[in-house]
Design a protein around this motif. Structure first.
Motif, PDB file in Angstrom:
ATOM      1  N   GLN A 281     -12.219   5.911 -13.258  1.00 40.28           N
ATOM      2  CA  GLN A 281     -13.012   6.789 -12.398  1.00 40.28           C
ATOM      3  C   GLN A 281     -14.498   6.489 -12.430  1.00 40.28           C
ATOM      4  OE1 GLN A 281     -11.918  10.908 -12.906  1.00 40.28           O
ATOM      5  NE2 GLN A 281      -9.783  10.401 -13.268  1.00 40.28           N
ATOM      6  N   THR A 282     -14.868   5.367 -13.011  1.00 40.48           N
ATOM      7  CA  THR A 282     -16.263   4.948 -12.995  1.00 40.48           C
ATOM      8  C   THR A 282     -16.373   3.636 -12.227  1.00 40.48           C
ATOM      9  OG1 THR A 282     -16.014   3.776 -15.111  1.00 40.48           O
ATOM     10  CG2 THR A 282     -16.742   6.072 -15.190  1.00 40.48           C
ATOM     11  N   GLY A 283     -17.580   3.228 -11.924  1.00 36.16           N
ATOM     12  CA  GLY A 283     -17.765   1.986 -11.171  1.00 36.16           C
ATOM     13  C   GLY A 283     -17.167   2.117  -9.781  1.00 36.16           C
ATOM     14  N   PRO A 284     -16.640   1.045  -9.218  1.00 39.14           N
ATOM     15  CA  PRO A 284     -16.071   1.112  -7.866  1.00 39.14           C
ATOM     16  C   PRO A 284     -14.965   2.154  -7.724  1.00 39.14           C
ATOM     17  CG  PRO A 284     -16.337  -1.156  -8.565  1.00 39.14           C
ATOM     18  CD  PRO A 284     -16.600  -0.314  -9.773  1.00 39.14           C
ATOM     19  N   GLY A 285     -14.283   2.463  -8.837  1.00 40.65           N
ATOM     20  CA  GLY A 285     -13.197   3.427  -8.776  1.00 40.65           C
ATOM     21  C   GLY A 285     -13.623   4.813  -8.338  1.00 40.65           C
ATOM     22  N   GLU A 286     -14.880   5.161  -8.538  1.00 38.85           N
ATOM     23  CA  GLU A 286     -15.325   6.512  -8.177  1.00 38.85           C
ATOM     24  C   GLU A 286     -15.246   6.746  -6.672  1.00 38.85           C
ATOM     25  OE1 GLU A 286     -19.693   7.350  -8.322  1.00 38.85           O
ATOM     26  OE2 GLU A 286     -19.785   5.302  -9.132  1.00 38.85           O
ATOM     27  N   PHE A 287     -15.172   5.657  -5.885  1.00 41.51           N
ATOM     28  CA  PHE A 287     -15.101   5.793  -4.443  1.00 41.51           C
ATOM     29  C   PHE A 287     -13.659   5.836  -3.927  1.00 41.51           C
ATOM     30  CE2 PHE A 287     -19.050   3.466  -5.432  1.00 41.51           C
ATOM     31  CZ  PHE A 287     -19.961   4.407  -4.993  1.00 41.51           C
ATOM     32  N   GLU A 288     -12.687   5.674  -4.824  1.00 43.31           N
ATOM     33  CA  GLU A 288     -11.285   5.663  -4.411  1.00 43.31           C
ATOM     34  C   GLU A 288     -10.415   6.631  -5.200  1.00 43.31           C
ATOM     35  OE1 GLU A 288      -9.612   1.759  -4.303  1.00 43.31           O
ATOM     36  OE2 GLU A 288     -11.180   0.938  -3.040  1.00 43.31           O
ATOM     37  N   VAL A 289     -10.542   6.591  -6.520  1.00 43.59           N
ATOM     38  CA  VAL A 289      -9.632   7.351  -7.374  1.00 43.59           C
ATOM     39  C   VAL A 289      -9.576   8.838  -7.020  1.00 43.59           C
ATOM     40  CG1 VAL A 289      -9.148   8.061  -9.756  1.00 43.59           C
ATOM     41  CG2 VAL A 289      -9.774   5.685  -9.255  1.00 43.59           C
ATOM     42  N   PRO A 290     -10.700   9.502  -6.754  1.00 41.61           N
ATOM     43  CA  PRO A 290     -10.620  10.936  -6.437  1.00 41.61           C
ATOM     44  C   PRO A 290      -9.814  11.248  -5.180  1.00 41.61           C
ATOM     45  CG  PRO A 290     -12.862  10.327  -7.020  1.00 41.61           C
ATOM     46  CD  PRO A 290     -12.098   9.053  -6.845  1.00 41.61           C
ATOM     47  N   TYR A 291      -9.584  10.228  -4.348  1.00 41.01           N
ATOM     48  CA  TYR A 291      -8.889  10.461  -3.087  1.00 41.01           C
ATOM     49  C   TYR A 291      -7.410  10.080  -3.150  1.00 41.01           C
ATOM     50  CZ  TYR A 291     -13.731  10.805  -1.778  1.00 41.01           C
ATOM     51  OH  TYR A 291     -15.058  11.161  -1.738  1.00 41.01           O
ATOM     52  N   GLY A 292      -6.945   9.703  -4.341  1.00 46.44           N
ATOM     53  CA  GLY A 292      -5.519   9.493  -4.529  1.00 46.44           C
ATOM     54  C   GLY A 292      -4.984   8.148  -4.072  1.00 46.44           C
ATOM     55  N   VAL A 293      -5.826   7.124  -4.012  1.00 49.68           N
ATOM     56  CA  VAL A 293      -5.341   5.806  -3.613  1.00 49.68           C
ATOM     57  C   VAL A 293      -4.307   5.313  -4.613  1.00 49.68           C
ATOM     58  CG1 VAL A 293      -7.093   4.486  -4.850  1.00 49.68           C
ATOM     59  CG2 VAL A 293      -6.080   3.544  -2.783  1.00 49.68           C
TER      60      VAL A 293
ATOM     61  N   GLN B 280     -14.178  -3.078  -2.678  1.00 48.95           N
ATOM     62  CA  GLN B 280     -14.999  -4.253  -2.949  1.00 48.95           C
ATOM     63  C   GLN B 280     -14.392  -5.536  -2.368  1.00 48.95           C
ATOM     64  OE1 GLN B 280     -18.130  -4.015  -4.577  1.00 48.95           O
ATOM     65  NE2 GLN B 280     -17.647  -1.889  -4.080  1.00 48.95           N
ATOM     66  N   MET B 281     -13.281  -5.415  -1.636  1.00 53.61           N
ATOM     67  CA  MET B 281     -12.631  -6.586  -1.049  1.00 53.61           C
ATOM     68  C   MET B 281     -13.389  -6.988   0.206  1.00 53.61           C
ATOM     69  SD  MET B 281      -8.573  -7.042  -0.176  1.00 53.61           S
ATOM     70  CE  MET B 281      -7.889  -8.658   0.249  1.00 53.61           C
ATOM     71  N   SER B 282     -13.951  -8.181   0.200  1.00 55.65           N
ATOM     72  CA  SER B 282     -14.853  -8.589   1.288  1.00 55.65           C
ATOM     73  C   SER B 282     -14.120  -8.858   2.592  1.00 55.65           C
ATOM     74  CB  SER B 282     -15.655  -9.825   0.874  1.00 55.65           C
ATOM     75  OG  SER B 282     -14.785 -10.915   0.586  1.00 55.65           O
ATOM     76  N   ASP B 283     -12.860  -9.303   2.521  1.00 53.98           N
ATOM     77  CA  ASP B 283     -12.086  -9.612   3.723  1.00 53.98           C
ATOM     78  C   ASP B 283     -10.645  -9.217   3.462  1.00 53.98           C
ATOM     79  OD1 ASP B 283     -10.749 -10.610   5.905  1.00 53.98           O
ATOM     80  OD2 ASP B 283     -11.565 -12.638   5.767  1.00 53.98           O
ATOM     81  N   LEU B 284     -10.186  -8.135   4.072  1.00 61.19           N
ATOM     82  CA  LEU B 284      -8.846  -7.622   3.822  1.00 61.19           C
ATOM     83  C   LEU B 284      -7.759  -8.473   4.463  1.00 61.19           C
ATOM     84  CD1 LEU B 284     -10.659  -5.085   3.158  1.00 61.19           C
ATOM     85  CD2 LEU B 284      -8.666  -3.716   3.785  1.00 61.19           C
ATOM     86  N   SER B 285      -8.132  -9.510   5.200  1.00 60.56           N
ATOM     87  CA  SER B 285      -7.128 -10.318   5.891  1.00 60.56           C
ATOM     88  C   SER B 285      -6.773 -11.604   5.152  1.00 60.56           C
ATOM     89  CB  SER B 285      -7.615 -10.667   7.300  1.00 60.56           C
ATOM     90  OG  SER B 285      -8.705 -11.567   7.254  1.00 60.56           O
TER      91      SER B 285
ATOM     92  N   GLY C 102      -2.136 -10.610  -8.418  1.00 59.00           N
ATOM     93  CA  GLY C 102      -2.296  -9.507  -9.343  1.00 59.00           C
ATOM     94  C   GLY C 102      -3.228  -8.434  -8.823  1.00 59.00           C
ATOM     95  N   GLY C 103      -3.059  -7.232  -9.356  1.00 62.72           N
ATOM     96  CA  GLY C 103      -3.917  -6.118  -8.993  1.00 62.72           C
ATOM     97  C   GLY C 103      -3.718  -5.707  -7.551  1.00 62.72           C
ATOM     98  N   TRP C 104      -4.780  -5.283  -6.904  1.00 63.17           N
ATOM     99  CA  TRP C 104      -4.763  -4.908  -5.494  1.00 63.17           C
ATOM    100  C   TRP C 104      -5.265  -6.086  -4.682  1.00 63.17           C
ATOM    101  CZ3 TRP C 104      -7.306   0.615  -6.064  1.00 63.17           C
ATOM    102  CH2 TRP C 104      -6.404   1.445  -6.742  1.00 63.17           C
ATOM    103  N   LEU C 105      -4.438  -7.161  -4.636  1.00 61.18           N
ATOM    104  CA  LEU C 105      -4.844  -8.432  -4.034  1.00 61.18           C
ATOM    105  C   LEU C 105      -6.098  -8.948  -4.724  1.00 61.18           C
ATOM    106  CD1 LEU C 105      -4.229  -7.461  -0.295  1.00 61.18           C
ATOM    107  CD2 LEU C 105      -2.825  -9.028  -1.660  1.00 61.18           C
ATOM    108  N   SER C 106      -6.186  -8.666  -6.045  1.00 60.81           N
ATOM    109  CA  SER C 106      -7.417  -8.885  -6.796  1.00 60.81           C
ATOM    110  C   SER C 106      -7.552 -10.264  -7.402  1.00 60.81           C
ATOM    111  CB  SER C 106      -7.498  -7.862  -7.938  1.00 60.81           C
ATOM    112  OG  SER C 106      -7.374  -6.546  -7.465  1.00 60.81           O
TER     113      SER C 106
END
Length: 391
Positions: A135-147, A256-261, A376-380
């Motif tokens: 819930q810190t770093g980039p996660g603060e913009f996603e985790v609270p919304y249930g991704v 933080q994914m620059s290009d989702l395609s 691995g990860g979220w296309l990470s």
């Protein structure tokens, strides 16, 4: 630079084993580690006393590990290595372990490495949150919304479909073809033939991904044995050459994914092909991480097998089907055979079986090369291997 510095052909995979378990209630993952390691060593004609290197990753709850997991599992199994690796980039980690093992063997740090993976992802009895929930770093913009993992991949699917016109029917065909291969594999978790209509009528999980667009959840494990080219000649089965390797990372959270395609397989693939001195046109069979159908679609383009924006047509025209330009996931893959957590291990094992002529699914006619790609990860993060049948 990879062509100059990766020691292509200097090491080989000499043993491999996949657990036939798909449901293992009451079994600890470390017991599966012990089973698959013993079988992989037997396959190579070696025993624990021959092993001086060990690699694994076990940080997910269903893997029963946490900090120092490589130490704990080595202790349980009885391995006392002079070289260890616990690189953890999700489902791509086992492929990175292979590349790291080759480098360690070439550097003289060890000679024979066991790489193992085990998980009771289906039967794990304790509650566990989805991964990547910091819930810190980039996660603060996603985790609270249930991704979740599925909704993150669905974002990439939505973007690609909007940008290039990929249709749900074309994504569904990936799942259909996976089941065609699984139908021939007696170890596959699901073997009944499915149709595009079956996929499209399955429950929506996170639009546009439906239930049959998602991998199975199983228990299982696997292990491989990597040793030097010279030592491989004295093993029971000989060895399959590790010709190319590349890895790449891109982001943690999807925001933080620059290009989702596309994925970082663009870079891990380029490095693997360069180090093997090969091109996508040389590859006639591949094992490509299939956590979701969209993972396959993005990977096929990122690896250079299909021009950008054309993967839908390639799939619709039978490109990945038996007899197609590029048969993939010939055991049924994660969409139908097994997916215990880090599917990269099982993709490597199926590549070994194809090159040996021993696939439990559709065995192709004497392939000489096989590409393996892990995600691995979220296309990470991605890792790519190229294996060859000849030393």
């Amino acid at each position: 630079m990879a062509k100059e510095y990766f020691p292509s052909g200097s090491a080989a995979i000499v043993g491999a084993f996949e657990s036939p378990r798909r449901k293992a209630p009451g079994l600890h993952p470390y017991q599966i580690h012990a089973e698959v390691i013993a079988e992989a060593l037997a396959d190579a004609g070696l025993d624990l006393s021959d092993v001086d290197g060990f690699a694994t990753a076990a940080s997910f709850p269903s893997e029963a590990g946490w900090q120092l997991n490589v130490v704990e599992i080595a202790e349980y199994v009885g391995i006392k290595p002079s070289w260890v690796c616990s690189t953890d980039i999700g489902g791509a980690a086992p492929l990175s372990h292979v590349g790291n093992a080759v480098a360690a063997i070439h550097a003289g740090l060890c000679e024979t490495v066991v790489i193992s993976y085990a998980s009771t992802g289906r039967s794990w009895p304790l509650p566990a949150s989805d991964f990547n929930t910091g819930q810190t770093g980039p996660g603060e913009f996603e985790v609270p919304y249930g991704v979740s993992t599925i909704s993150a991949y669905a974002l990439a699917a939505t973007r690609y479909m909007h940008q290039y016109g990929l249709r749900s029917e074309e994504l569904a065909e990936i799942a259909v073809q996976a089941r065609r291969y699984a139908h021939l594999n007696p170890q596959a978790m699901y073997r009944d033939i499915i149709t595009v209509d079956d996929v499209l009528s399955s429950p929506m999980i996170s639009s546009p991904l439906r239930k049959l667009d998602c991998c199975v959840v199983s228990d299982s494990g696997g292990a491989i044995v990597v040793t030097s080219r010279n030592r491989a000649r004295d093993t029971r089965r000989g060895g399959l050459s590790i010709l190319g390797f590349g890895e790449a990372i891109s982001h943690g959270q999807m925001n933080q994914m620059s290009d989702l395609s596309t994925t970082s397989a663009e870079f891990s693939g380029q490095r693997a092909f360069a180090s093997a001195r090969l091109t996508p046109a040389d590859i006639k069979v591949a094992q490509i991480y299939d956590s979701f159908t969209i993972t396959v679609a993005l990977s096929l383009e990122a690896l250079g097998f299909v021009p950008k924006g054309e993967v839908g047509r390639f799939i619709a025209e039978g490109g990945i089907a038996p007899g197609g330009r590029l048969p993939i996931n010939t055991d049924g893959g994660g969409l139908s055979s097994n997916h215990a957590g880090r599917r990269g291990m099982f993709a490597i094992i199926e590549a070994v079986r194809q090159l040996r002529g021993e696939s439990p699914g559709l065995q192709l006619d004497a392939p000489e090369l096989c590409l393996v790609n892990g995600t691995g990860g979220w296309l990470s993060a991605t890792s790519t291997l190229i294996l060859g049948a000849k030393q």
